[in-house]
Design a protein around this motif. Structure first.
Motif, PDB file in Angstrom:
ATOM      1  N   GLY A   6       0.780  -1.223   0.000  1.00 37.47           N
ATOM      2  CA  GLY A   6       0.000   0.000   0.000  1.00 37.47           C
ATOM      3  C   GLY A   6       0.812   1.273   0.000  1.00 37.47           C
ATOM      4  O   GLY A   6       0.255   2.365  -0.163  1.00 37.47           O
ATOM      5  N   ARG A   7       2.112   1.180   0.166  1.00 37.59           N
ATOM      6  CA  ARG A   7       2.955   2.367   0.108  1.00 37.59           C
ATOM      7  C   ARG A   7       3.084   2.830  -1.346  1.00 37.59           C
ATOM      8  O   ARG A   7       2.975   2.041  -2.280  1.00 37.59           O
ATOM      9  CB  ARG A   7       4.353   2.070   0.661  1.00 37.59           C
ATOM     10  N   VAL A   8       3.347   4.103  -1.525  1.00 36.12           N
ATOM     11  CA  VAL A   8       3.518   4.663  -2.871  1.00 36.12           C
ATOM     12  C   VAL A   8       4.995   4.968  -3.084  1.00 36.12           C
ATOM     13  O   VAL A   8       5.606   5.718  -2.313  1.00 36.12           O
ATOM     14  CB  VAL A   8       2.682   5.943  -3.059  1.00 36.12           C
ATOM     15  N   ALA A   9       5.563   4.367  -4.134  1.00 34.50           N
ATOM     16  CA  ALA A   9       6.984   4.526  -4.424  1.00 34.50           C
ATOM     17  C   ALA A   9       7.187   5.191  -5.773  1.00 34.50           C
ATOM     18  O   ALA A   9       6.546   4.821  -6.760  1.00 34.50           O
ATOM     19  CB  ALA A   9       7.681   3.166  -4.419  1.00 34.50           C
ATOM     20  N   HIS A  32       2.356   0.666  -4.603  1.00 30.86           N
ATOM     21  CA  HIS A  32       1.872   1.387  -5.770  1.00 30.86           C
ATOM     22  C   HIS A  32       3.092   2.111  -6.336  1.00 30.86           C
ATOM     23  O   HIS A  32       3.820   2.770  -5.577  1.00 30.86           O
ATOM     24  CB  HIS A  32       0.787   2.395  -5.379  1.00 30.86           C
ATOM     25  N   VAL A  33       3.338   1.977  -7.623  1.00 33.23           N
ATOM     26  CA  VAL A  33       4.579   2.495  -8.181  1.00 33.23           C
ATOM     27  C   VAL A  33       4.343   3.576  -9.230  1.00 33.23           C
ATOM     28  O   VAL A  33       3.484   3.442 -10.106  1.00 33.23           O
ATOM     29  CB  VAL A  33       5.445   1.360  -8.781  1.00 33.23           C
ATOM     30  N   ALA A  34       5.121   4.645  -9.115  1.00 34.51           N
ATOM     31  CA  ALA A  34       5.166   5.705 -10.117  1.00 34.51           C
ATOM     32  C   ALA A  34       6.459   5.496 -10.885  1.00 34.51           C
ATOM     33  O   ALA A  34       7.552   5.705 -10.346  1.00 34.51           O
ATOM     34  CB  ALA A  34       5.146   7.073  -9.452  1.00 34.51           C
ATOM     35  N   VAL A  35       6.328   5.048 -12.131  1.00 39.42           N
ATOM     36  CA  VAL A  35       7.496   4.761 -12.963  1.00 39.42           C
ATOM     37  C   VAL A  35       7.888   6.041 -13.678  1.00 39.42           C
ATOM     38  O   VAL A  35       7.196   6.489 -14.602  1.00 39.42           O
ATOM     39  CB  VAL A  35       7.191   3.657 -13.996  1.00 39.42           C
ATOM     40  N   THR A  56      -2.522   0.815  -9.478  1.00 41.45           N
ATOM     41  CA  THR A  56      -1.321   0.588  -8.664  1.00 41.45           C
ATOM     42  C   THR A  56      -0.017   0.905  -9.395  1.00 41.45           C
ATOM     43  O   THR A  56       1.060   0.758  -8.813  1.00 41.45           O
ATOM     44  CB  THR A  56      -1.258  -0.871  -8.182  1.00 41.45           C
ATOM     45  N   ALA A  57      -0.114   1.327 -10.655  1.00 45.65           N
ATOM     46  CA  ALA A  57       1.101   1.653 -11.409  1.00 45.65           C
ATOM     47  C   ALA A  57       0.780   2.669 -12.489  1.00 45.65           C
ATOM     48  O   ALA A  57      -0.190   2.512 -13.235  1.00 45.65           O
ATOM     49  CB  ALA A  57       1.701   0.396 -12.032  1.00 45.65           C
ATOM     50  N   ARG A  58       1.605   3.699 -12.552  1.00 46.84           N
ATOM     51  CA  ARG A  58       1.452   4.724 -13.586  1.00 46.84           C
ATOM     52  C   ARG A  58       2.825   5.165 -14.078  1.00 46.84           C
ATOM     53  O   ARG A  58       3.798   5.162 -13.316  1.00 46.84           O
ATOM     54  CB  ARG A  58       0.688   5.947 -13.066  1.00 46.84           C
ATOM     55  N   GLY A  59       2.893   5.566 -15.341  1.00 41.70           N
ATOM     56  CA  GLY A  59       4.144   6.029 -15.916  1.00 41.70           C
ATOM     57  C   GLY A  59       4.179   7.539 -16.059  1.00 41.70           C
ATOM     58  O   GLY A  59       3.139   8.174 -16.300  1.00 41.70           O
ATOM     59  N   TYR A  60       5.365   8.104 -15.913  1.00 43.23           N
ATOM     60  CA  TYR A  60       5.550   9.554 -16.000  1.00 43.23           C
ATOM     61  C   TYR A  60       6.824   9.853 -16.785  1.00 43.23           C
ATOM     62  O   TYR A  60       7.864   9.233 -16.552  1.00 43.23           O
ATOM     63  CB  TYR A  60       5.671  10.175 -14.603  1.00 43.23           C
ATOM     64  N   ALA A  61       6.731  10.814 -17.673  1.00 41.20           N
ATOM     65  CA  ALA A  61       7.919  11.278 -18.395  1.00 41.20           C
ATOM     66  C   ALA A  61       8.560  12.391 -17.582  1.00 41.20           C
ATOM     67  O   ALA A  61       7.900  13.371 -17.226  1.00 41.20           O
ATOM     68  CB  ALA A  61       7.527  11.795 -19.775  1.00 41.20           C
ATOM     69  N   VAL A  75       3.886  16.728  -7.801  1.00 40.76           N
ATOM     70  CA  VAL A  75       2.487  17.177  -7.884  1.00 40.76           C
ATOM     71  C   VAL A  75       1.635  16.142  -8.609  1.00 40.76           C
ATOM     72  O   VAL A  75       0.527  15.798  -8.165  1.00 40.76           O
ATOM     73  CB  VAL A  75       2.409  18.541  -8.603  1.00 40.76           C
ATOM     74  N   ASP A  76       2.141  15.602  -9.708  1.00 39.15           N
ATOM     75  CA  ASP A  76       1.375  14.640 -10.504  1.00 39.15           C
ATOM     76  C   ASP A  76       1.161  13.329  -9.757  1.00 39.15           C
ATOM     77  O   ASP A  76       0.069  12.749  -9.802  1.00 39.15           O
ATOM     78  CB  ASP A  76       2.086  14.363 -11.835  1.00 39.15           C
ATOM     79  N   VAL A  77       2.191  12.859  -9.079  1.00 42.01           N
ATOM     80  CA  VAL A  77       2.060  11.603  -8.337  1.00 42.01           C
ATOM     81  C   VAL A  77       1.067  11.770  -7.185  1.00 42.01           C
ATOM     82  O   VAL A  77       0.235  10.888  -6.925  1.00 42.01           O
ATOM     83  CB  VAL A  77       3.431  11.120  -7.814  1.00 42.01           C
ATOM     84  N   LEU A  78       1.130  12.897  -6.498  1.00 42.13           N
ATOM     85  CA  LEU A  78       0.173  13.147  -5.420  1.00 42.13           C
ATOM     86  C   LEU A  78      -1.256  13.229  -5.959  1.00 42.13           C
ATOM     87  O   LEU A  78      -2.201  12.750  -5.317  1.00 42.13           O
ATOM     88  CB  LEU A  78       0.535  14.436  -4.681  1.00 42.13           C
ATOM     89  N   ALA A  79      -1.413  13.801  -7.148  1.00 36.23           N
ATOM     90  CA  ALA A  79      -2.742  13.894  -7.745  1.00 36.23           C
ATOM     91  C   ALA A  79      -3.288  12.513  -8.099  1.00 36.23           C
ATOM     92  O   ALA A  79      -4.494  12.257  -7.974  1.00 36.23           O
ATOM     93  CB  ALA A  79      -2.695  14.774  -8.990  1.00 36.23           C
ATOM     94  N   ASP A  80      -2.399  11.614  -8.514  1.00 40.96           N
ATOM     95  CA  ASP A  80      -2.826  10.277  -8.938  1.00 40.96           C
ATOM     96  C   ASP A  80      -2.955   9.292  -7.785  1.00 40.96           C
ATOM     97  O   ASP A  80      -3.854   8.443  -7.784  1.00 40.96           O
ATOM     98  CB  ASP A  80      -1.835   9.718  -9.966  1.00 40.96           C
ATOM     99  N   PHE A  81      -2.041   9.375  -6.806  1.00 39.79           N
ATOM    100  CA  PHE A  81      -2.015   8.383  -5.734  1.00 39.79           C
ATOM    101  C   PHE A  81      -2.350   8.942  -4.351  1.00 39.79           C
ATOM    102  O   PHE A  81      -2.449   8.178  -3.386  1.00 39.79           O
ATOM    103  CB  PHE A  81      -0.626   7.729  -5.666  1.00 39.79           C
ATOM    104  N   ASN A  82      -2.448  10.260  -4.249  1.00 39.44           N
ATOM    105  CA  ASN A  82      -2.771  10.955  -2.998  1.00 39.44           C
ATOM    106  C   ASN A  82      -1.611  11.014  -2.003  1.00 39.44           C
ATOM    107  O   ASN A  82      -1.569  11.916  -1.163  1.00 39.44           O
ATOM    108  CB  ASN A  82      -3.983  10.327  -2.293  1.00 39.44           C
ATOM    109  N   GLU A  83      -0.692  10.065  -2.071  1.00 38.91           N
ATOM    110  CA  GLU A  83       0.417  10.016  -1.122  1.00 38.91           C
ATOM    111  C   GLU A  83       1.706   9.629  -1.834  1.00 38.91           C
ATOM    112  O   GLU A  83       1.679   9.071  -2.924  1.00 38.91           O
ATOM    113  CB  GLU A  83       0.142   8.982  -0.028  1.00 38.91           C
ATOM    114  N   VAL A  84       2.814   9.909  -1.182  1.00 44.69           N
ATOM    115  CA  VAL A  84       4.127   9.408  -1.592  1.00 44.69           C
ATOM    116  C   VAL A  84       4.867   9.007  -0.321  1.00 44.69           C
ATOM    117  O   VAL A  84       4.882   9.757   0.650  1.00 44.69           O
ATOM    118  CB  VAL A  84       4.961  10.473  -2.348  1.00 44.69           C
TER     119      VAL A  84
END
Length: 250
Positions: A6-9, A32-35, A56-61, A75-84
């Motif tokens: 459940g952690r966001v990485a 949950h991973v932000a690639v 649980t997974a999203r990609g970012y350039a 900002v984008d990761v917080l918008a998508d996952f609420n936490e980091v």
């Protein structure tokens, strides 16, 4: 349930190579991973491969040498996952070239990604993590930054040495906020990049000079990162974990 469930990485340079292994390892353990990667298409493809729903997974350039881009990433990761909760600074650039032939532009380009980008990411994400009272930052260093190896470029080795020092500085500054900051320092790993540097014909001879008698397993490095990213590593900070098969002992 995994310790990181459940952690966001956020993993920079996460679309391929060691970064991809780290992403897959953390995701398999419930993160949950932000690639995040310079190659946004590859980052998105990997994320969809892990979870087509994007839950649980999203990609970012992102270009980690651009501080504004790193600020937008948070900002984008917080918008998508609420936490980091976790930041893995894995993005790196190298160029095998004789030390005295490295140009100022080449030096700046490598340092911008390998050191300045990590410094900025630690500032930006570290501030957020400290404000929330919990966080894990893992910076990918290298044996080259410890023993002055120049096979991958003297500027690369210098940048990795700087990362190790910066890790200690940020660990001390962010400890009050419940944030640990550590480095992982791999030696030669059994990867296509390392094999190309050593040369396939020289692998056996090279391995004989490693105390454990073999190149490292990149999957083990990913497991080390996952351990440092866990709540159980709360007392480990400012450390540099070596994984070099005994090539460098201290």
């Amino acid at each position: 349930m995994s310790a990181v469930d459940g952690r966001v990485a956020v993993v920079t340079g996460g679309a391929n190579g060691l970064g991809e292994l780290i992403v897959r390892c953390l995701h398999a353990k419930g993160c949950h991973v932000a690639v995040a990667d310079l190659d946004g298409n590859s980052a998105a493809t990997l994320a969809k491969n892990l979870d087509a729903t994007g839950t649980t997974a999203r990609g970012y350039a992102v270009d980690v040498s651009d501080r504004a881009a790193l600020e937008r990433l948070l900002v984008d990761v917080l918008a998508d996952f609420n936490e980091v909760h976790i930041l893995v600074n894995n993005a790196a650039r190298t160029q095998a070239k004789p030390l005295l032939e490295i140009t100022p532009d080449e030096l700046d380009a490598v340092m911008a990604v390998n050191f300045t980008g990590i410094f900025h990411a630690c500032q930006i994400f570290g501030s957020h993590l400290a404000d929330q009272g919990y966080g894990r930052i893992i910076n990918m260093a290298s044996l080259a930054g410890q023993n002055g190896g120049t096979a991958t470029g003297g500027h690369y080795a210098s940048s990795k040495g700087a990362i190790i020092s910066a890790t200690k500085v940020f660990a001390r500054e962010l400890a009050h906020g419940g944030v640990t900051v550590n480095a992982v320092s791999p030696g030669p790993q059994d990867s296509s990049a390392v094999r190309s540097i050593i040369g396939e014909d020289n692998l056996d001879t090279y391995a004989e000079n490693i105390p454990v008698g073999r190149l490292g397993d990149p999957a083990f490095i990913a497991e080390m990162v996952a351990l440092l990213a866990s709540p159980g590593a709360a007392s480990v900070t400012g450390a540099c974990w070596d994984a070099n098969g005994g090539l460098y002992m201290r």
